[in-house]
Design a protein around this motif. Structure first.
Motif, PDB file in Angstrom:
ATOM      1  N   THR A   5     -32.043  45.211  16.834  1.00 40.40           N
ATOM      2  CA  THR A   5     -31.488  45.041  15.496  1.00 40.40           C
ATOM      3  C   THR A   5     -32.305  43.990  14.768  1.00 40.40           C
ATOM      4  O   THR A   5     -32.762  43.014  15.358  1.00 40.40           O
ATOM      5  CB  THR A   5     -29.995  44.647  15.544  1.00 40.40           C
ATOM      6  N   ASN A   7     -32.599  42.132  10.764  1.00 40.09           N
ATOM      7  CA  ASN A   7     -32.400  41.906   9.332  1.00 40.09           C
ATOM      8  C   ASN A   7     -33.773  41.616   8.744  1.00 40.09           C
ATOM      9  O   ASN A   7     -34.358  40.559   8.994  1.00 40.09           O
ATOM     10  CB  ASN A   7     -31.448  40.734   9.098  1.00 40.09           C
ATOM     11  N   GLN A  39     -31.183  45.865   8.581  1.00 33.39           N
ATOM     12  CA  GLN A  39     -30.334  45.393   7.488  1.00 33.39           C
ATOM     13  C   GLN A  39     -31.223  44.832   6.371  1.00 33.39           C
ATOM     14  O   GLN A  39     -32.364  44.475   6.597  1.00 33.39           O
ATOM     15  CB  GLN A  39     -29.365  44.305   7.967  1.00 33.39           C
ATOM     16  N   GLU A  40     -30.626  44.766   5.153  1.00 37.69           N
ATOM     17  CA  GLU A  40     -31.328  44.301   3.949  1.00 37.69           C
ATOM     18  C   GLU A  40     -32.565  45.164   3.688  1.00 37.69           C
ATOM     19  O   GLU A  40     -33.690  44.677   3.551  1.00 37.69           O
ATOM     20  CB  GLU A  40     -31.663  42.806   4.036  1.00 37.69           C
ATOM     21  N   ILE A  95     -28.542  49.551   4.493  1.00 40.17           N
ATOM     22  CA  ILE A  95     -28.812  49.448   5.924  1.00 40.17           C
ATOM     23  C   ILE A  95     -29.439  50.752   6.409  1.00 40.17           C
ATOM     24  O   ILE A  95     -29.365  51.781   5.732  1.00 40.17           O
ATOM     25  CB  ILE A  95     -27.529  49.143   6.729  1.00 40.17           C
ATOM     26  N   HIS A 156     -24.046  45.498   8.740  1.00 39.67           N
ATOM     27  CA  HIS A 156     -24.327  44.173   8.199  1.00 39.67           C
ATOM     28  C   HIS A 156     -23.031  43.689   7.561  1.00 39.67           C
ATOM     29  O   HIS A 156     -22.631  44.180   6.502  1.00 39.67           O
ATOM     30  CB  HIS A 156     -25.448  44.247   7.164  1.00 39.67           C
ATOM     31  N   GLY A 186     -26.079  44.530  14.853  1.00 38.40           N
ATOM     32  CA  GLY A 186     -26.476  44.220  13.495  1.00 38.40           C
ATOM     33  C   GLY A 186     -26.341  42.747  13.194  1.00 38.40           C
ATOM     34  O   GLY A 186     -26.087  41.924  14.082  1.00 38.40           O
ATOM     35  N   ASP A 187     -26.523  42.418  11.924  1.00 37.79           N
ATOM     36  CA  ASP A 187     -26.289  41.065  11.433  1.00 37.79           C
ATOM     37  C   ASP A 187     -24.798  40.963  11.162  1.00 37.79           C
ATOM     38  O   ASP A 187     -24.295  41.445  10.143  1.00 37.79           O
ATOM     39  CB  ASP A 187     -27.106  40.830  10.157  1.00 37.79           C
ATOM     40  N   ASN A 189     -23.015  38.107  10.958  1.00 42.16           N
ATOM     41  CA  ASN A 189     -22.635  36.871  10.263  1.00 42.16           C
ATOM     42  C   ASN A 189     -21.496  36.140  10.969  1.00 42.16           C
ATOM     43  O   ASN A 189     -20.666  35.490  10.325  1.00 42.16           O
ATOM     44  CB  ASN A 189     -22.283  37.168   8.802  1.00 42.16           C
ATOM     45  N   ASP A 220     -27.021  37.580  14.800  1.00 47.08           N
ATOM     46  CA  ASP A 220     -27.384  38.972  15.059  1.00 47.08           C
ATOM     47  C   ASP A 220     -26.977  39.287  16.494  1.00 47.08           C
ATOM     48  O   ASP A 220     -27.253  38.499  17.403  1.00 47.08           O
ATOM     49  CB  ASP A 220     -28.884  39.171  14.872  1.00 47.08           C
ATOM     50  N   SER A 242     -39.258  38.083   7.461  1.00 41.68           N
ATOM     51  CA  SER A 242     -37.820  37.839   7.407  1.00 41.68           C
ATOM     52  C   SER A 242     -37.450  36.393   7.700  1.00 41.68           C
ATOM     53  O   SER A 242     -38.285  35.583   8.141  1.00 41.68           O
ATOM     54  CB  SER A 242     -37.062  38.770   8.374  1.00 41.68           C
ATOM     55  N   HIS A 244     -34.759  36.046   9.688  1.00 41.51           N
ATOM     56  CA  HIS A 244     -34.121  36.271  10.984  1.00 41.51           C
ATOM     57  C   HIS A 244     -35.178  36.646  12.014  1.00 41.51           C
ATOM     58  O   HIS A 244     -36.220  37.213  11.659  1.00 41.51           O
ATOM     59  CB  HIS A 244     -33.138  37.454  10.926  1.00 41.51           C
TER      60      HIS A 244
END
Length: 254
Positions: A5, A7, A39-40, A95, A156, A186-187, A189, A220, A242, A244
């Motif tokens: 995964t 971001n 993601q993003e 995503i 995300h 995923g991210d 958070n 993540d 990134s 991340h």
């Protein structure tokens, strides 16, 4: 099977502030993932040279199946929500989920959203500010993996405190009837062991992923239920793009 995964921050590097599509493709290729959640992700955005970042990633990793789910349309600062994930022709952001193995079935889940301004303290800031949530989604793929059918969920989650926990618990409940093994990644958070505690799923990798240069927190995650196990230590990879690190782990069915 290698799962990952990432971001991608729309392919931008913090080192020079640029989006270089060749560098982005090389970052994805270097992960050598069989199944990859992103993601993003931009599509047709000026800041990422009008490119389809999902298509670039698919070509770089040799994905046979992939899907992009738009959550916002328009351009940064002028976003509007995408509620039906119908892949609008305008510039979008969202995503993606990609697989080198055939996907039997795809689905997109819209996640609950907090529709009022909420105090948020951003990473690296000492003060709180009011923020409005953005639409969130999850991509679900039932994959014909080498060891047998596997359900993979990429998402995300929101940055809104309190609401992010609700989103994760709700998402886990909505995929609980899917075939096992089940991977949710995923991210998220959410820091550290909290995603595992909230869902009862097993973490396959435990290592900081954010911020990229000197990671201090793991936000993540790769979580699993069923007969899928890591066959070596997972790792957080600084790909050169990134804010991340990408999270990568090799797994097998048992």
């Amino acid at each position: 099977m290698r799962i990952a995964t990432f971001n991608i921050l729309h392919g931008r590097s913090l080192r020079d502030g640029r989006v270089d599509l060749d560098r982005y493709a090389e970052a994805v290729r270097g992960l050598d993932a069989d199944v990859l959640a992103l993601q993003e992700v931009d599509r047709d955005q000026q800041r990422s040279h009008g490119a389809d970042l999902t298509e670039i990633a698919a070509e770089a990793m040799g994905a046979t199946d992939h899907r992009f789910a738009a959550t916002l349309r328009g351009h940064p600062g002028l976003w509007t929500a995408v509620s039906d994930h119908s892949q609008p022709a305008s510039a979008t952001y969202g995503i993606a989920l990609l697989s080198r193995y055939p996907v039997r079935e795809w689905s997109v889940l819209t996640l609950s959203m907090r529709n009022r301004l909420t105090p948020v303290r951003w990473t690296g800031k000492r003060w709180w500010s009011l923020a409005r949530d953005e639409p969130r989604a999850a991509l679900v793929a039932e994959i014909d993996a080498p060891g047998g059918p596997t359900t993979v969920v990429g998402t995300h989650l929101t940055v809104i405190p309190g609401w992010v926990q609700r989103q994760l618990v709700d998402l886990h409940g909505r995929v609980s009837s899917r075939p096992r093994p089940l991977v949710l990644m995923g991210d998220l958070n959410l820091v550290g062991a909290e995603p595992a505690r909230l869902t009862g799923m097993r973490p396959l990798v435990t290592t900081p992923t954010f911020p990229v240069e000197h990671p201090r927190r793991q936000i993540d995650h790769v979580l699993v239920e069923g007969n899928l196990h890591a066959i070596g230590p997972g790792r957080a990879v600084d790909t050169g793009i990134s804010d991340h690190r990408a999270l990568v782990v090799d797994v097998e069915h048992t």
